[in-house]
Design a protein around this motif. Structure first.
Motif, PDB file in Angstrom:
ATOM      1  N   LEU A 236      -6.555  20.704  12.204  1.00 12.54           N
ATOM      2  CA  LEU A 236      -5.758  22.151  12.507  1.00 12.54           C
ATOM      3  C   LEU A 236      -6.955  22.814  12.339  1.00 12.54           C
ATOM      4  O   LEU A 236      -6.921  23.975  13.244  1.00 12.54           O
ATOM      5  N   PHE A 237      -8.080  23.265  12.240  1.00 15.65           N
ATOM      6  CA  PHE A 237      -8.750  24.701  12.709  1.00 15.65           C
ATOM      7  C   PHE A 237      -9.378  24.245  13.990  1.00 15.65           C
ATOM      8  O   PHE A 237      -9.400  25.055  14.623  1.00 15.65           O
ATOM      9  N   ALA A 238     -10.225  23.108  14.669  1.00 16.22           N
ATOM     10  CA  ALA A 238     -10.864  22.508  15.875  1.00 16.22           C
ATOM     11  C   ALA A 238      -9.648  22.592  17.068  1.00 16.22           C
ATOM     12  O   ALA A 238      -9.807  23.667  17.568  1.00 16.22           O
ATOM     13  N   ALA A 353       4.008  14.528   6.186  1.00 14.53           N
ATOM     14  CA  ALA A 353       4.690  15.817   6.349  1.00 14.53           C
ATOM     15  C   ALA A 353       3.659  16.869   6.590  1.00 14.53           C
ATOM     16  O   ALA A 353       3.178  17.808   7.303  1.00 14.53           O
ATOM     17  N   VAL A 354       2.230  16.525   5.819  1.00 14.18           N
ATOM     18  CA  VAL A 354       1.593  17.745   5.314  1.00 14.18           C
ATOM     19  C   VAL A 354       0.595  17.358   6.622  1.00 14.18           C
ATOM     20  O   VAL A 354       0.021  18.612   7.320  1.00 14.18           O
ATOM     21  N   SER A 355       0.258  16.267   7.335  1.00 14.44           N
ATOM     22  CA  SER A 355      -0.192  15.867   8.769  1.00 14.44           C
ATOM     23  C   SER A 355       0.525  16.570   9.811  1.00 14.44           C
ATOM     24  O   SER A 355      -0.307  17.143  11.037  1.00 14.44           O
ATOM     25  N   LEU A 356       1.411  16.701   9.803  1.00 13.18           N
ATOM     26  CA  LEU A 356       2.269  16.628  11.583  1.00 13.18           C
ATOM     27  C   LEU A 356       2.090  18.617  10.982  1.00 13.18           C
ATOM     28  O   LEU A 356       2.281  19.334  12.085  1.00 13.18           O
ATOM     29  N   LEU A 357       1.739  19.056  10.149  1.00 17.92           N
ATOM     30  CA  LEU A 357       2.228  20.832   9.423  1.00 17.92           C
ATOM     31  C   LEU A 357       0.754  21.316  10.096  1.00 17.92           C
ATOM     32  O   LEU A 357       1.167  22.273  10.743  1.00 17.92           O
ATOM     33  N   THR A 358       0.168  20.301   9.885  1.00 17.51           N
ATOM     34  CA  THR A 358      -1.742  21.184   9.947  1.00 17.51           C
ATOM     35  C   THR A 358      -1.726  20.702  11.588  1.00 17.51           C
ATOM     36  O   THR A 358      -2.346  21.678  12.764  1.00 17.51           O
ATOM     37  N   ILE A 359      -0.900  20.054  12.263  1.00 17.13           N
ATOM     38  CA  ILE A 359      -0.867  19.342  13.660  1.00 17.13           C
ATOM     39  C   ILE A 359      -0.381  20.884  14.537  1.00 17.13           C
ATOM     40  O   ILE A 359      -0.379  20.786  15.330  1.00 17.13           O
TER      41      ILE A 359
END
Length: 430
Positions: A236-238, A353-359
């Motif tokens: 997310l941040f990188a 879904a959480v992973s997709l949201l961060t992506i």
């Protein structure tokens, strides 16, 4: 003792892999050209470089907002509904978007409002598509070859994400409508491929929670599992900070001055790096020191991004972008395998879904951040600052999430699995 069979020997997985690769190629071919057309329309309309970069920021924001609002519920849909059916409906919606953009470009009716409006529909489709497809892959193969299947699934997604822009850029040189025609055809292939997947069993959601409670349960699992949380937020941040892709139109037109052909080459360079890395892992899967290697790969990603920001040479820029793509594929391969293998099947849709949201936050909202930063301090400073931010993120995450430094293999510790199962059972008690 015989070697484990390849996931590609399973018909359902072959169909899934073709569908995911085709769909991702189509998505990212479209996204590059949407950005290129938006930037050129803004510049030709009299905007300066900063103001036109701001239009790229708006494109990213309009794609991110539907993902941000809908993703928690789309993850629940992936766990409660037929995952294949959800994916098919979203691919059909993206086909409509591709066909509309092809017609508008062919008849020279394309405009910034049209591009903004279709970007919103693409965001809606991708919000439901990502969790459904990510959670579907582990249901298609036996458990003993699941790590290989996850790696191959990640390779299809990441390869499509990086190779897709190259396809779009080169076809745009032929005709502005061609990238969208190709995207329409690729979406059709994906839709047809999903139709070949037979019955897919999956683990039902345990307990009798209400839908909102199930969404919260998925979020709580991510927060509780430090490996999953660390891997997701590192990306997310990188990538949020160091995303140079959104500014390719600026570099192609006004900094390197290489035009549409140069835009194609800029998009192709990270694609080549990613493809070669993916090919390497298909023959030599990574097995040891996976956590430290992921951190190093993200740091290299940041360093190469800084170099690209400073470069005024097209060959050097292409070489640095090659490294960017290779490092990105390296880290994604590790991260996606860790996330999937550390997550129970009944939670994979919501965790995906959480992973997709961060992506999406790192990509689409990252595009908004990069465009806004370029508007404020200029595109070169924006790229260099973002690369430095990615390196600082690696150092901070190695300290905050020591599990990322100490993880040696993809296999989740038995103790963690037992702890997670116990906590889940306790939450389901009245």
């Amino acid at each position: 003792m015989s070697a484990r069979p390849s996931p590609f020997r399973i018909g359902n997985f072959r169909a899934y892999w073709v569908a995911r690769l085709s769909m991702t190629l189509a998505q990212y071919a479209m996204l590059l050209i949407i950005g290129w057309q938006t930037y050129n329309l803004a510049r030709d309309g009299g905007m300066d470089v900063g103001a036109a970069s701001g239009q790229l920021a708006l494109i990213g924001l309009l794609q991110f907002l539907p993902l941000f609002v809908l993703t928690p519920f789309s993850g629940l849909a992936a766990d409660r509904l037929n995952r294949r059916g959800v994916a098919q409906m979203t691919i059909a919606l993206q086909m409509v978007c591709a066909g509309s953009l092809a017609a508008l470009s062919w008849f020279d009716l394309i405009s910034i409002p049209w591009l903004f409006g279709i970007a919103v529909f693409l965001g809606i489709a991708r919000a439901f598509n990502g969790p459904a497809l990510s959670a579907l892959a582990p249901n298609l193969v036996p458990k003993e070859i699941l790590p290989t299947a996850i790696a191959l699934s990640s390779i299809a997604w990441q390869s499509g994400m990086i190779v897709g822009p190259a396809i779009g850029g080169y076809l745009y040189v032929v005709d502005p409508a061609m990238p969208y025609v190709a995207a329409f055809a690729l979406f059709a292939i994906a839709l047809l491929s999903l139709g070949f997947i037979g019955h897919v069993p999956r683990t039902p959601i345990a307990g009798a929670q209400r839908p909102i409670g199930q969404v919260v349960d998925g979020l709580k699992y991510v927060v509780r599992n430090k490996m999953v949380l660390g891997a997701i937020t590192l990306d997310l941040f990188a990538v949020f900070l160091a995303g140079a892709t959104a500014l390719f139109p600026v570099f192609a037109r006004d900094i390197l001055q290489v035009g549409a052909t140069g835009l194609s080459q800029l998009a192709a360079a990270p694609a080549a790096g990613a493809a070669i890395t993916a090919l390497f892992f298909s023959f030599r899967p990574l097995k040891t020191n996976v956590g430290p290697k992921m951190l190093i790969a993200v740091a290299v990603f940041g360093l190469a991004t800084i170099g690209f920001g400073f470069s005024r040479s097209m060959p050097l820029s292409l070489a640095l972008l090659f490294v960017v793509g290779a490092a990105d594929m390296f880290s994604v391969y590790i991260r996606q395998s860790l996330i999937q293998l550390h997550t129970p099947d009944e939670k994979r849709g919501r965790v995906s879904a959480v992973s997709l949201l961060t992506i999406s936050a790192s990509n689409e909202f990252g595009d908004f951040f990069s465009g806004t930063l370029a508007f404020i301090i200029g595109p070169i400073a924006a790229v260099v600052t973002g690369g430095a931010g990615a390196i600082l993120t690696v150092a901070l995450w190695a300290w905050v999430f020591p599990v990322l430094r100490t993880t040696r293999t993809f296999d989740p510790p038995d103790a963690l699995q037992e702890q997670t199962e116990t906590e889940t059972k306790q939450e389901q008690l009245p």
